[in-house]
Design a protein around this motif. Structure first.
Motif, PDB file in Angstrom:
ATOM      1  N   THR B 162       2.530   4.348   3.057  1.00  0.00           N
ATOM      2  CA  THR B 162       3.377   5.091   4.222  1.00  0.00           C
ATOM      3  C   THR B 162       3.002   6.615   3.956  1.00  0.00           C
ATOM      4  OG1 THR B 162       5.313   4.796   2.915  1.00  0.00           O
ATOM      5  CG2 THR B 162       4.831   3.529   4.578  1.00  0.00           C
ATOM      6  N   ASN B 163       3.091   6.960   2.957  1.00  0.00           N
ATOM      7  CA  ASN B 163       2.907   8.631   2.439  1.00  0.00           C
ATOM      8  C   ASN B 163       1.489   9.034   1.969  1.00  0.00           C
ATOM      9  OD1 ASN B 163       2.864   6.861   0.286  1.00  0.00           O
ATOM     10  ND2 ASN B 163       4.351   8.199  -0.851  1.00  0.00           N
ATOM     11  N   LEU B 164       0.405   8.516   2.838  1.00  0.00           N
ATOM     12  CA  LEU B 164      -0.832   8.795   2.455  1.00  0.00           C
ATOM     13  C   LEU B 164      -0.953  10.560   2.295  1.00  0.00           C
ATOM     14  CD1 LEU B 164      -3.651   7.649   1.830  1.00  0.00           C
ATOM     15  CD2 LEU B 164      -4.179   7.754   4.062  1.00  0.00           C
ATOM     16  N   ASP B 165      -0.608  11.257   3.508  1.00  0.00           N
ATOM     17  CA  ASP B 165      -0.760  12.533   3.378  1.00  0.00           C
ATOM     18  C   ASP B 165      -0.370  13.203   2.209  1.00  0.00           C
ATOM     19  OD1 ASP B 165      -2.243  12.473   5.726  1.00  0.00           O
ATOM     20  OD2 ASP B 165      -0.460  13.041   7.284  1.00  0.00           O
ATOM     21  N   ASP B 166       0.898  13.011   1.787  1.00  0.00           N
ATOM     22  CA  ASP B 166       1.582  13.504   0.757  1.00  0.00           C
ATOM     23  C   ASP B 166       0.719  13.280  -0.624  1.00  0.00           C
ATOM     24  OD1 ASP B 166       3.528  14.707   1.704  1.00  0.00           O
ATOM     25  OD2 ASP B 166       5.000  13.195   1.558  1.00  0.00           O
ATOM     26  N   ILE B 167       0.299  11.881  -0.822  1.00  0.00           N
ATOM     27  CA  ILE B 167      -0.630  11.489  -1.900  1.00  0.00           C
ATOM     28  C   ILE B 167      -1.884  12.470  -1.964  1.00  0.00           C
ATOM     29  CG2 ILE B 167      -2.031   9.526  -2.714  1.00  0.00           C
ATOM     30  CD1 ILE B 167       0.054   7.581  -1.790  1.00  0.00           C
ATOM     31  N   MET B 168      -2.545  12.653  -0.902  1.00  0.00           N
ATOM     32  CA  MET B 168      -3.954  13.044  -1.015  1.00  0.00           C
ATOM     33  C   MET B 168      -3.765  14.587  -1.109  1.00  0.00           C
ATOM     34  SD  MET B 168      -5.673  10.451  -0.524  1.00  0.00           S
ATOM     35  CE  MET B 168      -7.261  11.035  -0.777  1.00  0.00           C
ATOM     36  N   LYS B 169      -2.619  15.236  -0.603  1.00  0.00           N
ATOM     37  CA  LYS B 169      -2.137  16.574  -0.862  1.00  0.00           C
ATOM     38  C   LYS B 169      -1.573  16.911  -2.350  1.00  0.00           C
ATOM     39  CE  LYS B 169      -1.305  17.891   3.868  1.00  0.00           C
ATOM     40  NZ  LYS B 169      -0.012  17.545   4.770  1.00  0.00           N
ATOM     41  N   GLY B 177       1.309   5.676 -10.758  1.00  0.00           N
ATOM     42  CA  GLY B 177      -0.267   6.323 -11.003  1.00  0.00           C
ATOM     43  C   GLY B 177      -0.949   5.871  -9.655  1.00  0.00           C
ATOM     44  N   LEU B 178      -0.434   5.568  -8.484  1.00  0.00           N
ATOM     45  CA  LEU B 178      -1.342   5.413  -7.384  1.00  0.00           C
ATOM     46  C   LEU B 178      -1.868   6.723  -6.899  1.00  0.00           C
ATOM     47  CD1 LEU B 178      -2.625   3.785  -4.669  1.00  0.00           C
ATOM     48  CD2 LEU B 178      -0.390   4.527  -3.630  1.00  0.00           C
ATOM     49  N   GLY B 179      -1.133   7.631  -6.827  1.00  0.00           N
ATOM     50  CA  GLY B 179      -1.387   8.967  -6.578  1.00  0.00           C
ATOM     51  C   GLY B 179      -2.877   9.613  -7.159  1.00  0.00           C
ATOM     52  N   ALA B 180      -2.609   9.872  -8.467  1.00  0.00           N
ATOM     53  CA  ALA B 180      -3.552  10.544  -9.285  1.00  0.00           C
ATOM     54  C   ALA B 180      -5.118   9.523  -9.267  1.00  0.00           C
ATOM     55  CB  ALA B 180      -3.232  10.471 -10.769  1.00  0.00           C
ATOM     56  N   GLY B 181      -4.539   8.218  -8.999  1.00  0.00           N
ATOM     57  CA  GLY B 181      -5.712   7.309  -8.938  1.00  0.00           C
ATOM     58  C   GLY B 181      -6.591   7.767  -7.723  1.00  0.00           C
ATOM     59  N   ILE B 182      -6.064   7.589  -6.540  1.00  0.00           N
ATOM     60  CA  ILE B 182      -6.670   7.612  -5.128  1.00  0.00           C
ATOM     61  C   ILE B 182      -7.171   8.972  -4.948  1.00  0.00           C
ATOM     62  CG2 ILE B 182      -4.594   8.260  -3.745  1.00  0.00           C
ATOM     63  CD1 ILE B 182      -5.450   5.727  -2.200  1.00  0.00           C
ATOM     64  N   ARG B 183      -6.427  10.075  -5.383  1.00  0.00           N
ATOM     65  CA  ARG B 183      -7.171  11.419  -5.137  1.00  0.00           C
ATOM     66  C   ARG B 183      -8.341  11.544  -6.166  1.00  0.00           C
ATOM     67  NH1 ARG B 183      -1.775  12.981  -5.742  1.00  0.00           N
ATOM     68  NH2 ARG B 183      -2.203  13.423  -7.923  1.00  0.00           N
ATOM     69  N   GLY B 184      -8.299  11.270  -7.514  1.00  0.00           N
ATOM     70  CA  GLY B 184      -9.497  11.177  -8.354  1.00  0.00           C
ATOM     71  C   GLY B 184     -10.584  10.411  -7.774  1.00  0.00           C
ATOM     72  N   THR B 185     -10.450   9.357  -7.063  1.00  0.00           N
ATOM     73  CA  THR B 185     -11.423   8.505  -6.741  1.00  0.00           C
ATOM     74  C   THR B 185     -12.289   9.345  -5.539  1.00  0.00           C
ATOM     75  OG1 THR B 185     -10.168   6.550  -7.060  1.00  0.00           O
ATOM     76  CG2 THR B 185     -11.996   6.181  -5.586  1.00  0.00           C
ATOM     77  N   LYS B 186     -11.412   9.813  -4.764  1.00  0.00           N
ATOM     78  CA  LYS B 186     -11.826  10.865  -3.900  1.00  0.00           C
ATOM     79  C   LYS B 186     -12.902  11.971  -4.438  1.00  0.00           C
ATOM     80  CE  LYS B 186     -11.111  13.627   0.456  1.00  0.00           C
ATOM     81  NZ  LYS B 186     -10.173  14.261   1.273  1.00  0.00           N
ATOM     82  N   ARG B 187     -12.478  12.437  -5.588  1.00  0.00           N
ATOM     83  CA  ARG B 187     -13.352  13.588  -5.989  1.00  0.00           C
ATOM     84  C   ARG B 187     -14.720  13.053  -6.579  1.00  0.00           C
ATOM     85  NH1 ARG B 187      -8.393  16.273  -9.318  1.00  0.00           N
ATOM     86  NH2 ARG B 187      -7.348  17.211  -7.559  1.00  0.00           N
ATOM     87  N   LEU B 188     -14.781  11.588  -7.082  1.00  0.00           N
ATOM     88  CA  LEU B 188     -15.679  11.296  -7.419  1.00  0.00           C
ATOM     89  C   LEU B 188     -16.858  10.616  -6.562  1.00  0.00           C
ATOM     90  CD1 LEU B 188     -14.330   8.700 -10.287  1.00  0.00           C
ATOM     91  CD2 LEU B 188     -15.701  10.701 -10.554  1.00  0.00           C
ATOM     92  N   CYS B 189     -16.490  10.932  -5.143  1.00  0.00           N
ATOM     93  CA  CYS B 189     -17.327  10.235  -4.130  1.00  0.00           C
ATOM     94  C   CYS B 189     -17.987  11.264  -3.418  1.00  0.00           C
ATOM     95  CB  CYS B 189     -16.665   9.364  -2.903  1.00  0.00           C
ATOM     96  SG  CYS B 189     -15.986   7.875  -4.038  1.00  0.00           S
TER      97      CYS B 189
END
Lengths: 145, 209
Positions: B162-169, B177-189
């Motif tokens: 529900t709060n994807l925008d906040d997580i990505m920002k 730990g969902l936030g750090a994991g998903i942002r970190g994943t984006k940085r690896l790709c």
């Protein structure tokens, strides 16, 4: 069912050495935390060394597991040092922007021990430390006998 | 040193550390009564049964079963791995997904850093499926052109983020730990697309090989 692969906790004088290895699922992570904190509680533990040489991958989950373990140990007055991280793992963690929180790190197990004041005895400092490759070659020799 | 030996070692290496893999394998080979360089596909069955007691010490039953099924497929000609698809339902599936991702990279001759990146991406996405939905699938596709790349596609039918925008920002930090994991994943790709709705979440992540 009892999980067979509990992570060993090795007491080295007044330090706890935990060679983290294998798959660390939620159950194993909880078991590990309970075992380590239990060992700290029994007393005479100056420091905790988490050796991650046996891990080939550290993701955000594992980072959180290690950080939480160190935080809990810190609440009990015990400092934690993580050692043995490969270059690939370090780069990945850095790229991802993951934080190991207040966890200190050291390159090798020896350096981690030195941070806790453990030193090689006088006169033996010249000795080359035993490396994993030495052990591997001794395995190969043992086998050809 | 035989290629069967190398294959065995690299298989074990994906489940346990190098030193343990070498020791366990050396012991099993000794018990079979052969030398390292004599190991051939004909010995695999016997070696597998000698390996089992030692492997039990290091692996959970699910991982052991997965290793044993892989042992069975050594020596059989395998089709070139263009894509794999895995169901993610339980925690052990995450480890399987990681191991398969590594396997696929190795067959493609990827660099160690690439293997690490892809396996980490797979691990993160598989864990998200496991933790935040009732299960889903994870696919890895290899594309040879225009440039060689691997795309990981993770699909689940969970409640969505529900709060994807906040997580990505980076405005959101979860205790899990969902936030750090998903942002970190984006940085690896090289490319990272995420679509989420109350009907489920789809992530497509591309890593250059």
């Amino acid at each position: 069912m009892k999980e067979p692969n509990r992570v060993p906790i090795i007491r080295v004088w007044n330090l706890l050495l935990v060679p983290v290895q294998g798959e660390l699922g939620d159950t194993q992570a909880e078991d590990l935390k309970r075992d380590v904190l239990g060992a700290i509680h029994t007393g005479n533990v100056e420091g905790l060394v988490l050796d991650v040489t046996g891990l080939w991958l550290i993701d955000s989950h594992l980072c959180a597991v290690l950080t939480r373990l160190a935080q809990a140990a810190s609440l009990m007055g015990t400092r934690t040092i993580v050692c043995g991280m490969s270059a690939e793992i370090a780069l990945t963690i850095q790229t991802m922007g993951l934080e190991l929180g207040a966890v200190q790190t050291a390159l090798s197990l020896e350096q981690a021990f030195e941070r806790f004041g453990v030193r090689a005895p006088e006169g033996e400092e010249e000795d080359r430390p035993v490396l994993e490759s030495d052990l591997a070659s001794s395995v190969a020799k043992g086998e050809s006998q | 040193m035989s290629s069967a030996y190398d294959q065995l070692l690299s298989l074990l290496r994906r489940y346990i550390s190098q030193i343990n893999a070498q020791n366990i394998l050396a012991r099993a080979i000794r018990e079979v009564g052969i030398e390292k360089h004599q190991v051939s596909e004909a010995h695999l069955g016997e070696l597998a049964s000698k390996l089992e007691p030692s492997l039990r010490l290091f692996l959970r039953p699910a991982a052991l079963a997965s290793l044993q099924s892989e042992l069975g497929s050594i020596g059989r000609p395998s089709a070139p791995l263009e894509s794999i698809s895995l169901a993610i339902k339980q925690e052990a599936d995450i480890a399987t997904a990681r191991a398969q991702a590594r396997d696929m990279c190795e067959k493609l001759g990827a660099r160690r850093m690439t293997i690490q990146k892809l396996a980490t991406v797979v691990s993160e996405l598989a864990r998200n499926i496991y933790m935040y939905s009732h299960g889903g699938t994870l696919e890895i596709h290899h594309a040879a052109s225009p440039t060689s790349s691997l795309t990981v596609r993770a699909v689940d039918s969970g409640p969505g983020i529900t709060n994807l925008d906040d997580i990505m920002k980076g405005n959101y930090k979860s205790r899990t730990g969902l936030g750090a994991g998903i942002r970190g994943t984006k940085r690896l790709c090289e490319r990272f697309d995420i679509k989420t709705s109350p009907a489920g979440t789809t992530v497509e992540a591309e890593v250059a090989v």
